[in-house]
Design a protein around this motif. Sequence first.
Motif, mmCIF file in Angstrom:
data_model
loop_
_atom_site.group_PDB
_atom_site.id
_atom_site.type_symbol
_atom_site.label_atom_id
_atom_site.label_comp_id
_atom_site.label_asym_id
_atom_site.label_seq_id
_atom_site.Cartn_x
_atom_site.Cartn_y
_atom_site.Cartn_z
ATOM 1 N N ARG A 102 101.497 -31.005 72.024
ATOM 2 C CA ARG A 102 101.138 -29.709 71.447
ATOM 3 C C ARG A 102 102.317 -28.742 71.505
ATOM 4 O O ARG A 102 102.528 -27.945 70.582
ATOM 5 C CB ARG A 102 99.932 -29.125 72.196
ATOM 6 N N MET A 103 103.105 -28.802 72.596
ATOM 7 C CA MET A 103 104.295 -27.943 72.697
ATOM 8 C C MET A 103 105.284 -28.262 71.572
ATOM 9 O O MET A 103 105.852 -27.358 70.956
ATOM 10 C CB MET A 103 104.971 -28.142 74.057
ATOM 11 N N LEU A 108 107.612 -26.896 66.331
ATOM 12 C CA LEU A 108 107.871 -27.258 64.947
ATOM 13 C C LEU A 108 107.280 -26.222 63.993
ATOM 14 O O LEU A 108 107.949 -25.788 63.034
ATOM 15 C CB LEU A 108 107.291 -28.645 64.665
ATOM 16 N N ASN A 109 106.045 -25.785 64.256
ATOM 17 C CA ASN A 109 105.414 -24.788 63.396
ATOM 18 C C ASN A 109 106.150 -23.451 63.452
ATOM 19 O O ASN A 109 106.276 -22.751 62.436
ATOM 20 C CB ASN A 109 103.947 -24.605 63.808
ATOM 21 N N GLN A 110 106.637 -23.088 64.647
ATOM 22 C CA GLN A 110 107.384 -21.833 64.775
ATOM 23 C C GLN A 110 108.662 -21.875 63.946
ATOM 24 O O GLN A 110 109.007 -20.906 63.266
ATOM 25 C CB GLN A 110 107.720 -21.571 66.243
ATOM 26 N N HIS A 118 116.570 -25.894 58.407
ATOM 27 C CA HIS A 118 117.739 -26.740 58.655
ATOM 28 C C HIS A 118 117.710 -27.399 60.033
ATOM 29 O O HIS A 118 118.607 -28.148 60.375
ATOM 30 C CB HIS A 118 119.025 -25.908 58.513
ATOM 31 N N PHE A 119 116.712 -27.069 60.842
ATOM 32 C CA PHE A 119 116.706 -27.670 62.176
ATOM 33 C C PHE A 119 116.183 -29.102 62.137
ATOM 34 O O PHE A 119 116.382 -29.878 63.052
ATOM 35 C CB PHE A 119 115.872 -26.815 63.141
ATOM 36 N N THR A 120 115.471 -29.458 61.043
ATOM 37 C CA THR A 120 115.043 -30.845 60.871
ATOM 38 C C THR A 120 115.888 -31.506 59.798
ATOM 39 O O THR A 120 116.444 -30.844 58.927
ATOM 40 C CB THR A 120 113.563 -30.916 60.457
ATOM 41 N N GLN A 121 115.963 -32.821 59.896
ATOM 42 C CA GLN A 121 116.695 -33.600 58.908
ATOM 43 C C GLN A 121 115.781 -34.695 58.368
ATOM 44 O O GLN A 121 114.998 -35.285 59.117
ATOM 45 C CB GLN A 121 117.946 -34.228 59.527
ATOM 46 N N THR A 122 115.894 -34.929 57.081
ATOM 47 C CA THR A 122 115.042 -35.928 56.445
ATOM 48 C C THR A 122 115.618 -37.312 56.654
ATOM 49 O O THR A 122 116.824 -37.528 56.468
ATOM 50 C CB THR A 122 114.924 -35.647 54.944
ATOM 51 N N ALA A 123 114.770 -38.235 57.075
ATOM 52 C CA ALA A 123 115.185 -39.630 57.268
ATOM 53 C C ALA A 123 114.512 -40.492 56.215
ATOM 54 O O ALA A 123 113.335 -40.294 55.900
ATOM 55 C CB ALA A 123 114.811 -40.115 58.664
ATOM 56 N N ASP A 129 105.653 -43.575 49.635
ATOM 57 C CA ASP A 129 104.800 -42.398 49.897
ATOM 58 C C ASP A 129 104.880 -41.957 51.358
ATOM 59 O O ASP A 129 103.876 -41.568 51.971
ATOM 60 C CB ASP A 129 103.332 -42.685 49.528
ATOM 61 N N THR A 130 106.069 -42.054 51.919
ATOM 62 C CA THR A 130 106.261 -41.649 53.327
ATOM 63 C C THR A 130 107.377 -40.621 53.411
ATOM 64 O O THR A 130 108.456 -40.805 52.831
ATOM 65 C CB THR A 130 106.622 -42.861 54.208
ATOM 66 N N VAL A 131 107.112 -39.528 54.112
ATOM 67 C CA VAL A 131 108.113 -38.483 54.343
ATOM 68 C C VAL A 131 108.392 -38.418 55.841
ATOM 69 O O VAL A 131 107.459 -38.263 56.640
ATOM 70 C CB VAL A 131 107.615 -37.118 53.825
ATOM 71 N N GLN A 132 109.667 -38.545 56.203
ATOM 72 C CA GLN A 132 110.053 -38.536 57.618
ATOM 73 C C GLN A 132 111.047 -37.402 57.876
ATOM 74 O O GLN A 132 112.007 -37.231 57.120
ATOM 75 C CB GLN A 132 110.678 -39.881 58.017
ATOM 76 N N GLN A 133 110.792 -36.686 58.923
ATOM 77 C CA GLN A 133 111.705 -35.631 59.363
ATOM 78 C C GLN A 133 111.926 -35.776 60.870
ATOM 79 O O GLN A 133 110.967 -36.019 61.612
ATOM 80 C CB GLN A 133 111.127 -34.244 59.048
ATOM 81 N N TYR A 134 113.168 -35.599 61.274
ATOM 82 C CA TYR A 134 113.453 -35.732 62.712
ATOM 83 C C TYR A 134 114.294 -34.559 63.176
ATOM 84 O O TYR A 134 115.004 -33.914 62.402
ATOM 85 C CB TYR A 134 114.144 -37.063 63.008
ATOM 86 N N PHE A 135 114.231 -34.311 64.492
ATOM 87 C CA PHE A 135 114.990 -33.222 65.100
ATOM 88 C C PHE A 135 115.141 -33.504 66.585
ATOM 89 O O PHE A 135 114.463 -34.384 67.143
ATOM 90 C CB PHE A 135 114.309 -31.869 64.865
#
Length: 435
Positions: A102-103, A108-110, A118-123, A129-135
Amino acid sequence: MFQKVQNKLSFICCLTTTLIVLVIILCCLHVSERNMYGQEQALFFLKTNTISSDLYLSGNIDMNWYRQQMEGGEHLLYIEVNGAPATLSGLILSEKDRGFIRMIQDYLNQQISRGNKHFTQTAQANTPDTVQQYFAYASEGQKFLVMQADLQKDEQQIRYLFCYNLQNFYHNVKRQRLLFAAIWLFSIVLLFLFARIFTSHALKPVVQNDEKQRRFIAFASHELRSPLATIKTGLSMLKTRCGTEKNARIFVLIEREISGMERLIQDLLYLAKAENAAFCFHFAPVNLASLLTFVYEKYIDEAQNKNVSLSLSIAENGSYDCLCDEQRIAQAITILVDNALTYTPPGHTVTLHIYSSHRKCYMQVIDTGIGISDADKEKIFDRFYQADSSRSQKDHFGLGLSIAREICHTHGGGISVSDTTGGGSTFTIRLPQRL
């Protein structure tokens, strides 16, 4: 004094080299850590792609599979189906783990609400039909790579959050840094020892020259003070006594001492000019056999007066023409013959010998006198060195062999000493035959 200089040079050398080694180690460490982090990222992407494929293709997602992805609780995997937590997530994840998830979601929502895109990057995903983001995420001293993926399977909207713990990575980084630090500290010891040895060898010629200079000062002071005292005493006697016969003896004594001083000064001037390359040599074709014969004839009477047998030996079928300075080569031979006659006892022999081989001419002065010890052989060509420490021979100052060596080296040759068979010494002058 030289000990302090060596200490300072050793410190500077060690400091400089250790700083260079430190820069190299830091560069290697930086490159290594980047490669390690790249490998960790590649493993992270491999695991997330595996999770995406299994969720999209497999219909058998059970508890064993779930625990396998978490690797015994080292990583965290949270799955939602149509916005609600999956049953497996509720069963396997502890309250603490769910709180941690939850933290991360709040964080992530904040970031998204603040417009920080820009804090996430798309992988790139390996499923349609899959969207991936990492940070990257850090909490309570621990760091994670987090992947959030949304995928569509049939009529289900699946979202998972995978937290990849980087604790092992930073543990390996810390261990590697300690290893590099230990290597650097060990290199300091080795570099200091190297610096001590290096500076010791570098200062050795300086120490030797300083020792030679001290010997020169002591020698010159002794040799110049004695004749000056004799001259001063003789002049004092001339002032107080007026005997004609005594005056004649005093004049002879003064003349002899002045001649000795003049010879010493000339030798010193020659060596000084030879060192500074200020002495001019006049090279011309010379027949060394004829030159050696000339020196032989010059000393034949003196040898007879000393009851020393002086002979000349010229090897047949030899070529003795050489491009050299005739006066200087004659001076070198004269020095050797004069020394041989001085230190060869009556009844013994001195032989002048010349031969040629492989376009080189060899002139030898062979005596059957007192010989030279092995320890003295290494030093007799040094300036002011005399094997006879008592210096009973006042006409020899320990400079002759140094002058002979300088003459031979200037001609591109050399001079050496060896034992004569049966006793005595053999001095050999080697000159290249250049015409």
